[in-house]
Motif scaffolding. Structure first.
Motif, PDB file in Angstrom:
ATOM      1  N   CYS A   1      46.297  38.970  38.660  1.00  0.00           N
ATOM      2  CA  CYS A   1      45.563  40.217  38.499  1.00  0.00           C
ATOM      3  C   CYS A   1      46.454  41.215  37.786  1.00  0.00           C
ATOM      4  CB  CYS A   1      45.088  40.775  39.842  1.00  0.00           C
ATOM      5  SG  CYS A   1      46.352  41.632  40.801  1.00  0.00           S
TER       6      CYS A   1
ATOM      7  N   VAL B   1      42.004  48.058  38.212  1.00  0.00           N
ATOM      8  CA  VAL B   1      42.339  46.669  38.513  1.00  0.00           C
ATOM      9  C   VAL B   1      41.521  45.749  37.612  1.00  0.00           C
ATOM     10  CG1 VAL B   1      42.281  44.856  40.268  1.00  0.00           C
ATOM     11  CG2 VAL B   1      42.895  47.197  40.919  1.00  0.00           C
TER      12      VAL B   1
ATOM     13  N   ALA C   1      40.714  41.918  37.921  1.00  0.00           N
ATOM     14  CA  ALA C   1      40.873  40.947  39.006  1.00  0.00           C
ATOM     15  C   ALA C   1      40.707  39.526  38.513  1.00  0.00           C
ATOM     16  CB  ALA C   1      39.852  41.231  40.106  1.00  0.00           C
TER      17      ALA C   1
ATOM     18  N   VAL D   1      44.506  40.145  43.896  1.00  0.00           N
ATOM     19  CA  VAL D   1      44.331  41.600  44.021  1.00  0.00           C
ATOM     20  C   VAL D   1      44.884  42.082  45.351  1.00  0.00           C
ATOM     21  CG1 VAL D   1      42.636  43.460  44.192  1.00  0.00           C
ATOM     22  CG2 VAL D   1      42.361  41.664  42.452  1.00  0.00           C
TER      23      VAL D   1
END
Length: 323
Positions: free
Chosen positions: A97, A90, A92, A5
């Motif tokens: 990611c 996002v 993760a 990330v």
């Protein structure tokens, strides 16, 4: 924040600033960048075309050094006022990611460019980016950045293997996300629909009608077929049933193979490829990134990033002019 990330967010930040040197510093020496290739299916297959298609912007696999050199050659003249890249969500993982991004700029040709992306980042143990896979509205990208140039058609000779069922101890969200594909391959839309909550939604991008495809807005399923934005799953299922009943496929439906996935709490990001024989005998062979949000009652949301230009080419929907 995982190393994947951190690297991915830094990459998007450098892209937003137009810092090509910053992008280079984030990447391993042998890093690659992949974008799908529209009608040229072989050009986007990393195994069959390890050096890509040679066409910009839909180039398949490129060495990162070559991609950045091309971006330098195009220079700020392509987007004189810049092209913003805004992260939205996002998924993760430690080594991989997924970051959903909205981009906006005005191309030198005068056309607005407002794409939505699913970026997948693979990183090495030191946190350097080793691979970027960029899923986006390829029809919109070709229309604005590619100048609308024609892309030759090719197909893949091999059929995909059956989709894997996932690890034996897979978490429930992953099991739910992967359960979609066997039902879809059988054309069993009752089993497929039963995986979703009553208020579930499905999003895919929208071609020329950029406002319709906004991630948190509402789309229009009737306006241009598969390029619809966010719609209720009940309406999406009705459209899928009509397509099957209308003889859209010689195969039962689309056979999907899940290639990779990342699980983050209720979110599952699945990279996959699909194969189907359409009613006219042509081969539909798309590559996808699905972001699946699985809640207690079932799948609440799907966001589908795929090669929209391939759909437009084969299925008779012109993503750029509507119908």
């Amino acid at each position: 924040m995982t190393r994947a990330v951190r690297a991915g967010m830094d990459f998007i930040s450098a892209l937003d600033r137009g810092s090509l040197g910053g992008l280079a510093r984030l990447c391993a020496p042998d890093a690659t960048w992949w974008v799908d290739t529209g009608p040229d299916r072989r050009g986007g297959d990393p195994d069959l075309a390890p050096t890509g298609s040679g066409r910009f912007p839909l180039h398949g696999v490129m060495r990162m050094d070559d991609k950045l050199a091309l971006m330098r050659a195009l220079g700020p003249g392509a987007f004189p006022t810049g092209c913003r890249q805004i992260p939205r969500r996002v998924v993760a993982g430690d080594d991989t990611c997924v970051i959903e991004v909205e981009g906006y700029g005005v191309h030198a040709g005068g056309l607005e460019y407002a794409n939505r992306y699913g970026f997948v980042f693979d990183v090495d143990p030191a946190g350097a980016v080793v691979a970027v896979r960029e899923y986006l509205d390829t029809s919109h990208a070709q229309h604005v950045v590619g100048g609308g140039a024609a892309v030759p058609r090719s197909s893949l000779d091999r059929r995909p293997a059956r989709a894997a069922s996932g690890p034996a101890a897979a978490p429930r969200p992953l099991r739910a996300a992967l359960a979609m594909w066997p039902a879809l391959a059988r054309g069993d839309l009752d089993a497929f629909g039963a995986l979703f909550t009553a208020d579930a939604t499905w999003w895919t991008d929208s071609g020329r009608h950029r406002d319709r495809g906004r991630l948190h807005g509402w789309g229009d399923l009737d306006a241009n077929g598969p390029f619809h934005g966010r719609v209720p799953m009940t309406a999406k299922l009705a459209a899928m049933r009509a397509r099957l009943a209308g003889g859209a496929y010689r195969s039962a439906a689309v056979e999907v193979t899940a290639d990779r996935w990342v699980v983050d709490d209720t979110l599952v990001a699945v990279e996959a490829h699909g194969d189907a024989t359409l009613g006219d005998g042509s081969r539909y062979q798309n590559r996808y990134l699905w972001i699946v949000d699985v809640r207690a009652g079932g799948i609440a949301e799907v966001r589908e990033y795929c090669d929209t230009l391939h759909i437009a080419d084969l299925m008779g929907f012109d993503a750029e002019v509507g119908r």
